[in-house]
Scaffold this motif. Structure first.
Motif, mmCIF file in Angstrom:
data_model
loop_
_atom_site.group_PDB
_atom_site.id
_atom_site.type_symbol
_atom_site.label_atom_id
_atom_site.label_comp_id
_atom_site.label_asym_id
_atom_site.label_seq_id
_atom_site.Cartn_x
_atom_site.Cartn_y
_atom_site.Cartn_z
ATOM 1 N N LEU A 189 8.399 5.839 10.827
ATOM 2 C CA LEU A 189 7.392 6.668 10.167
ATOM 3 C C LEU A 189 7.122 7.939 10.965
ATOM 4 O O LEU A 189 6.938 9.023 10.394
ATOM 5 C CB LEU A 189 6.097 5.871 9.982
ATOM 6 C CG LEU A 189 6.155 4.723 8.963
ATOM 7 C CD1 LEU A 189 4.872 3.914 9.011
ATOM 8 C CD2 LEU A 189 6.395 5.260 7.553
ATOM 9 N N ALA A 190 7.101 7.807 12.289
ATOM 10 C CA ALA A 190 6.892 8.984 13.137
ATOM 11 C C ALA A 190 8.042 9.971 12.988
ATOM 12 O O ALA A 190 7.829 11.187 12.906
ATOM 13 C CB ALA A 190 6.731 8.550 14.598
ATOM 14 N N LYS A 191 9.270 9.463 12.952
ATOM 15 C CA LYS A 191 10.436 10.327 12.794
ATOM 16 C C LYS A 191 10.431 11.043 11.444
ATOM 17 O O LYS A 191 10.963 12.149 11.322
ATOM 18 C CB LYS A 191 11.715 9.504 12.934
ATOM 19 C CG LYS A 191 11.988 9.010 14.356
ATOM 20 C CD LYS A 191 13.264 8.179 14.397
ATOM 21 C CE LYS A 191 13.538 7.669 15.805
ATOM 22 N NZ LYS A 191 14.758 6.806 15.846
ATOM 23 N N GLU A 192 9.826 10.421 10.432
ATOM 24 C CA GLU A 192 9.759 11.032 9.104
ATOM 25 C C GLU A 192 8.708 12.139 9.038
ATOM 26 O O GLU A 192 8.594 12.838 8.026
ATOM 27 C CB GLU A 192 9.455 9.961 8.052
ATOM 28 C CG GLU A 192 10.619 8.989 7.850
ATOM 29 C CD GLU A 192 10.238 7.816 6.949
ATOM 30 O OE1 GLU A 192 9.093 7.800 6.440
ATOM 31 O OE2 GLU A 192 11.077 6.921 6.758
ATOM 32 N N GLY A 193 7.922 12.299 10.105
ATOM 33 C CA GLY A 193 6.974 13.397 10.170
ATOM 34 C C GLY A 193 5.576 13.107 9.679
ATOM 35 O O GLY A 193 4.753 14.016 9.558
ATOM 36 N N HIS A 194 5.255 11.842 9.388
ATOM 37 C CA HIS A 194 3.911 11.495 8.961
ATOM 38 C C HIS A 194 2.957 11.503 10.159
ATOM 39 O O HIS A 194 3.386 11.356 11.310
ATOM 40 C CB HIS A 194 3.902 10.117 8.302
ATOM 41 C CG HIS A 194 4.893 9.973 7.187
ATOM 42 N ND1 HIS A 194 4.895 10.812 6.093
ATOM 43 C CD2 HIS A 194 5.925 9.104 7.002
ATOM 44 C CE1 HIS A 194 5.870 10.465 5.278
ATOM 45 N NE2 HIS A 194 6.517 9.432 5.808
#
Length: 229
Positions: free
Chosen positions: A83-88
């Motif tokens: 989720l962090a890598k997806e930019g959220h």
């Protein structure tokens, strides 16, 4: 044999009718209803009677620090990193040992939930979608359930958001009561999720009139202390 023993044990604990209902939901057909909720980011939070909690640090979740979830949310480490890598935008509240005891996520764009529900949740301009909030058991019933959201709201307001939207399962009474405590209002929309034979999923949005939560609000006890947003 192990399956039969588990089945027999479940029948003794829950009864035959409840056991057959669980089998039907897991292996034949199930229907989940997710109620859409919303709230502005500036109105004060109503008074509540939640317990205080020890001091915690608020940390932005990144792919590099997701290991902090290992102790209390061990099965979520990989998901948190993704989720962090997806930019959220994700916040975790960390104790003195450096372990995450609570977390919550937000995103100002459409969110495709590939980790749980498997559907897309659309987000309008000026809104952000809040998801994934959870507390370690020791913090249930504390003010952390309020502060967790307030800190995220502040961060998303700084990104230009004016409203928070999310969904809540119609059968999750504690979560629905939390929404009422935080002054969310119903959008009168439902995301329906149908699962067939535990494998195929279908989605459909419907609308309703009136309130699905009015009865829950009537059963709430009067608060005794106040917290401002």
């Amino acid at each position: 044999m192990d399956v039969l023993q588990k089945l027999s044990g479940h029948i003794r604990r829950k009864g035959l009718r409840a056991t057959l209902g669980k089998i039907r939901k897991l292996y034949i057909f199930s229907h989940q209803q997710l109620l859409w909720m919303e709230r502005d980011l500036v109105s004060p939070v109503p008074p509540h009677r939640l317990k205080p909690y020890p001091p915690l640090r608020v940390v932005r979740i990144t792919a590099d620090n997701a290991s902090a979830f290992a102790r209390y949310f061990g099965d979520r480490v990989g998901t948190m990193a993704e989720l962090a890598k997806e930019g959220h935008t994700g916040h975790m509240h960390v104790d003195e040992q450096g372990d995450a005891v609570a977390f919550i996520w937000g995103t100002p764009r459409d969110y495709f939930d590939r980790h749980y529900y498997g559907c897309r949740f659309p987000v309008k301009p000026g809104e952000f979608f809040e998801f994934g909030g959870e507390l370690a058991r020791a913090y249930w019933g504390t003010e952390l359930s309020v502060d967790l959201q307030l800190r995220l709201w502040e961060a998303m307001a700084a990104q230009g958001c004016r409203k928070v939207v999310d969904v809540c399962e119609s059968t999750n009474i504690p979560a629905l009561k939390l929404h009422l405590r935080m002054s969310y209002t119903e959008q009168q929309r439902i995301m329906n999720i149908y699962t067939l034979f535990g494998r195929w999923r279908f989605y459909r949005e419907t609308r309703y009139s009136g309130s699905r939560l009015a009865a829950l609000g009537k059963t709430s006890r009067p608060p005794v202390n106040a917290t401002a947003a």
